[in-house]
Design an enzyme around this catalytic site. Structure first.
Site: not given
Ligand code: GLC
Length: 746
Positions: A280
């Site tokens: 993430d």
């Molecule tokens: C965010 C979220 C994740 C998302 C990623 C990209 O922090 O936790 O669900 O897909 O970053 O935006």
């Protein structure tokens, strides 16, 4: 728990032989730097969905793409922009390996469908799949070929803002919806220009964030992990999902991003997952902040070793991995495995055949926001609405000759209906309830705001300003209500009061909305409360006093039309709650599939039983609950035997009658209870449901078949077993049904 064993999608394999050969051939000629470049994902140059790295990184990103040090981007939007950045990767680098372009297409790209929790309330798997197909078609038309969805985190805690993004509290429903969404996004052929790679997230247990606080720690027992949390992820793998995403949380002391048990033992080992795992946003680097990695080098080592294949926006892999391999700390074979997984998905997407296949500006104009997509999200929105209360059949509203007062800042809000996870949509493009109601011209409609929900117009990356305390609109609202035949009040949360980083401890109506509701009630009790919110709310006063309550969540681009069609009876609501509504925040976590405890009831008429002294133990509204403009009667619960041997199918049927005057749909739900077991099982476990349409006065015999796998559970080591003994089978219109039959497994 094996979710709905009967409907497993046999893994559809691509013609693996030639893709595998191509990947192996390419890998042989890649330098170590170029391999690590494939494991590096940068954010686009203007959108953020997480902490933005130090200034000046944009220039570096271009340089790194040219140097072949970037394998993926996210949040690059539009066919033209994607073509521009893809051209650098394909034409300016030594090997010309195309980028994979990811985006949070959570519930729509431009045409926004209801938030996922709302879609889950429809229990309509075909509609949910169609909604994902619409999102994929629009994303693929603007250069995107990978969505960071479905989010399949089970959660029992509505204080957590991201419950809006998932399918609620139940693993069985969660499995079915995970499967529907993966199939909707990916279709049967990833190389088609209306399908995209999906991403099961957040692996794992993010929905059990302690006290519902965002990005918090997770301590959960392994029996809960295996039986409640992991099944929807396994269902996504069985549906052929191509990617996974880590979670920000730790799981029992180890960050999910560096959790070898989750990533290598379970996901890539036991489940045989062949896609790739992306971190993430900056979650690799955050292992240093957690106090788990000593430094970025250590974080890169831990993540790569544990099985994270791609680094989203922490720059750790691109900065540290080459040295780690050259120092012999990380085996290059791990790098090769990660890169093989990433390249395979790119081949399956057709990106090597034509890197610009998703960058067609003509298709972009034809597909994005097209009528067919808006029709589909309107259909999804109507099916997502849950009727919570309807005393004296105040609903549906009469269509003519009446004065209807419409009150509430959210009634005219064209933004909140889009929810918070809609970074590609255009602000203020949702159909408001006011606009939807105006289509019905037979009544006199008078609108008064009464009160707003928050001060100002917060955006995704801003902290919400304090809820408004301004009551200056009360007087006009009350005056309008006083002379109305019926009052429709649209109250709830601003679109950015739920979603990521939007945890709340007070789940009542924000701001002065509760006061506004009571002020209006003091002059007119004929109120229909329309809730628009991203999570279960605690509304005990309304539940007691207000004659009609409709849960409309955040319904997306066509919200207002969906709400109006339901209020006026042109669509008979059929939604059922995918998540329990507490009476009080103090009851949380409160969920239907709980255990009995040793003192579930007050047998001795004293205080020594499982309860609170200040609030009862029942929810405000239970899982699976939802009313209709008609009514349904259940009888003749039948089983073909009362004793079964292991492996013998269990046939069950029930007669359901629409006892009302209008046609309607009912979600017939089947639960089991394993009465005695080596590990205590929940009082009920959802094991089947059917969404069925009935004409007025029509009776249908609804049939279910339980297989052996539906009766078992995982132990603390993750071993699945079915135990002999007594079971109960419950069937009804929600999780409180007490209509059951018993059988014994011998
Ligand atoms: C965010 C979220 C994740 C998302 C990623 C990209 O922090 O936790 O669900 O897909 O970053 O935006």
């Amino acid at each position: 728990m094996a979710c709905n064993i009967k409907s497993h999608t046999i893994l559809k394999k691509a013609p693996y032989s030639d893709v595998k050969r191509k990947v192996d051939d390419l890998l042989k000629i890649m330098t170590l730097k170029e391999k690590i470049g494939q494991m590096n994902q940068y954010n686009g140059f203007w959108d953020v969905t997480g902490p933005v790295p130090s200034k000046g990184s944009e220039e570096r990103k271009y340089e790194d793409i040219k140097a072949g040090l970037v394998g993926a981007m996210l949040s690059v939007r539009g066919a033209k922009e994607v073509r521009a950045v893809q051209r650098i990767a394909v034409e300016d680098t030594r090997l010309g390996i195309p980028l994979i372009i990811g985006f949070d297409v959570i519930h729509g790209y431009k045409t926004i469908s209801p938030i996922p929790l709302a879609e889950a309330a429809s229990w309509d798997l075909e509609a949910i799949k169609r909604s994902a197909q619409v999102a994929a078609a629009e994303a693929a038309a603007v250069g995107i070929n990978w969505t960071f969805g479905p989010m399949v985190d089970i959660s029992r805690d509505p204080r957590w803002g991201r419950v809006m993004e998932g399918a609620g509290e139940d693993p069985y429903l969660g499995c079915e919806i995970a499967r529907a969404r993966v199939e909707g996004f990916q279709g049967d052929d990833l190389s088609q220009t209306d399908t995209i790679a999906a991403c099961a997230k957040h692996f794992a247990a993010y929905g059990f964030s302690e006290s519902g606080k965002e990005y918090n720690t997770v301590d959960v027992g392994t029996v809960t992990l295996h039986n409640m949390i992991l099944p929807p992820f396994k269902a996504a793998v069985e549906a052929g999902v191509k990617t996974f995403m880590n979670a920000f949380n730790d799981l029992n002391g180890v960050p999910a991003t560096g959790h070898e048990f989750l990533l290598r033992d379970v996901l890539k080992g036991q489940w045989g997952f062949e896609g790739f795992v992306v971190s993430d946003w900056a979650s690799i680097k955050e292992m240093v902040v957690w106090g788990h990695a000593e430094n970025d080098r250590d974080a890169a080592r831990l993540a790569a070793t544990a099985g994270t294949d791609m680094d989203m926006e922490s720059y750790a892999f691109v900065a540290e991995l080459e040295r780690l391999v050259l120092d012999g700390v990380v085996d290059e074979a791990l790098i090769d495995d990660a890169v093989r997984r990433i390249l395979t998905v790119k081949y399956e997407l057709g990106l090597f055949d034509d890197p610009y296949r998703y960058c067609d500006e003509i298709r972009e104009k034809a597909v994005v926001n097209c009528k067919a997509h808006h029709d589909a999200v309107l259909d999804m929105a109507k099916k997502s609405i849950v009727l919570l209360k309807n005393e004296d059949s105040i609903l549906p509203l009469k269509k003519e000759g009446r004065k209807v007062a419409l009150i509430g800042g959210l009634a005219a809000d064209k933004n909140s209906v889009l929810g918070s996870w809609r970074i590609a949509s255009d602000d203020h493009t949702g159909v408001s309830v006011l606009e939807g109601m105006k289509r019905y011209t037979g009544n006199t409609l008078v609108y008064e705001k009464g009160a707003d929900v928050t001060l100002g117009e917060p955006r995704f990356i801003e902290e919400l300003k304090i809820n408004t305390t301004d009551k200056s609109g009360f007087k006009a609202a009350v005056a309008t209500a006083k002379t109305a035949d019926v009052v429709v009040m649209v109250l709830g949360e601003h679109g950015f009061q739920s979603g990521e980083a939007r945890s709340r401890v007070d789940l009542g109506l924000p701001g002065v909305q509760q006061e506004l509701l009571e002020a209006v009630y003091s002059v007119n009790t004929n109120i229909v409360l329309v809730l628009t919110n991203g999570r279960p709310l605690t509304i005990p006063w309304a539940a007691k006093h207000i004659p009609a309550i409709v849960e409309t969540w955040q319904l997306g681009s066509q919200a207002g039309h969906a709400v109006a069609e339901v209020l006026y009876g042109d669509y008979n609501p059929s939604g059922k709650l995918p998540m329990t509504f507490p009476k009080d925040v103090g009851q949380i976590p409160i969920y239907y599939n709980h255990k009995r405890t040793g003192r579930p009831v007050n047998v001795a008429k004293n205080v020594f039983w499982s309860h609170y002294s200040d609030v009862d133990t029942l929810p405000l509204y239970p899982f699976g609950y939802g009313l209709s403009y008609t009514s349904f009667h259940y009888e003749n619960l039948w089983m073909n035997k009362d004793e079964y041997t292991l492996g013998e199918p269990i046939h069950i049927s029930i007669d359901v009658t629409n006892t009302g005057k209008v046609k309607g749909k009912e979600v017939v739900q089947l639960y089991i209870h394993d009465v005695f077991s080596s590990l205590i099982r929940p009082v009920k476990e959802l094991k089947g449901f059917q969404l069925i349409a009935f004409e007025s006065q029509e009776t249908k015999t609804v049939r279910f078949t339980l297989e052996q796998d539906d009766l078992g559970f995982y132990d603390a080591e993750g071993n699945y077993s079915v135990e002999l003994g007594d079971f109960k089978v419950y069937i009804g219109g929600d999780s409180t049904t007490n209509l059951y039959a018993t059988f014994t497994l011998v």
